[in-house]
Design an enzyme around this catalytic site. Sequence first.
Site, PDB file in Angstrom:
ATOM      1  CG  ASN A 154      -0.270   0.347   2.757  1.00  0.00           C
ATOM      2  OD1 ASN A 154       0.596  -0.635   2.914  1.00  0.00           O
ATOM      3  ND2 ASN A 154      -0.861   0.641   3.674  1.00  0.00           N
TER       4      ASN A 154
ATOM      5  CD  GLN B 234      -3.749   0.232  -1.508  1.00  0.00           C
ATOM      6  OE1 GLN B 234      -3.736   0.525  -0.467  1.00  0.00           O
ATOM      7  NE2 GLN B 234      -2.923   1.598  -1.497  1.00  0.00           N
TER       8      GLN B 234
ATOM      9  CB  SER C 134     -11.140  -2.308   2.306  1.00  0.00           C
ATOM     10  OG  SER C 134     -12.050  -1.517   2.908  1.00  0.00           O
TER      11      SER C 134
ATOM     12  CB  THR D  26     -25.749  -6.450  14.500  1.00  0.00           C
ATOM     13  OG1 THR D  26     -27.095  -6.113  15.791  1.00  0.00           O
ATOM     14  CG2 THR D  26     -26.927  -5.350  13.494  1.00  0.00           C
TER      15      THR D  26
ATOM     16  CB  CYS E 105      -2.380   1.466   8.918  1.00  0.00           C
ATOM     17  SG  CYS E 105      -2.984   0.206   7.129  1.00  0.00           S
TER      18      CYS E 105
END
Length: 241
Positions: free
Chosen positions: A10, A37, A57, A95, A183
């Site tokens: 990344n 990435q 993601s 949930t 990050c």
Amino acid sequence: ALVSIMTANNETGVIFPVETLAEYRDSDVLFHSDAVQAAGKIDIGLEKMPVDFITLSAHKLHGPKGIGALFARDAYSFPPFIIGGDQERGRRGGTENVAGIVGFGAAAALVPDRINDASLHMRSLRGRLESGLHGLGTDIEIVAEASGRLPNTVCAVFREMDAEAILTMLDMENICVSSGSACQSGSSEASPVLKVMGYSTKEALRAIRFSFNRYNDTDEVETLLEKLDLIIRRARKFSSA
């Protein structure tokens, strides 16, 4: 045992030979790849990825933030990290983020039809930026320039200036770049990735990461290069005064 390797880094955009590396593992060792990435930038079709687990993601696909996915081959099971319910086939209690999941699915469904054109577009922007950076002076180095990289990522070492100074001045021009991975945001430490690659601590602290998406255009790259040129000229004038 579990082997975990990025599909692409990344910070530098370097693509790792996941398929080749997977061949060297023992048959009883599970293999995981972090493809966050890479997803949406290069083809990571599961039919050719010899892995047991892949993480993704949504925000890297222009989907909603805060939702990710773990792909797991049906042959493998694992104890849940979060217990308390049978959600996610018993693998993660709690949930479910339905809106995030739906948004992720919608964004992912658009990738196959758009990835080729988007990759070519981002690669063109990357090429123009790197050409322009080379034109600003020999004291700028593109990290891993000769390596296979993601089409949207450029990591450059500016040997005349600290990255934070460039970051601040570009931010004042409403241009968003980073001095490392998200990050590492808030950290003043030099990038461990660049240090392992052989860069000194000083050099690693002078690295800027530029990244594109399919919505960026050539005019934005030209504006970035113009502002960088002014910033570097001012730095040189100041240092020689």
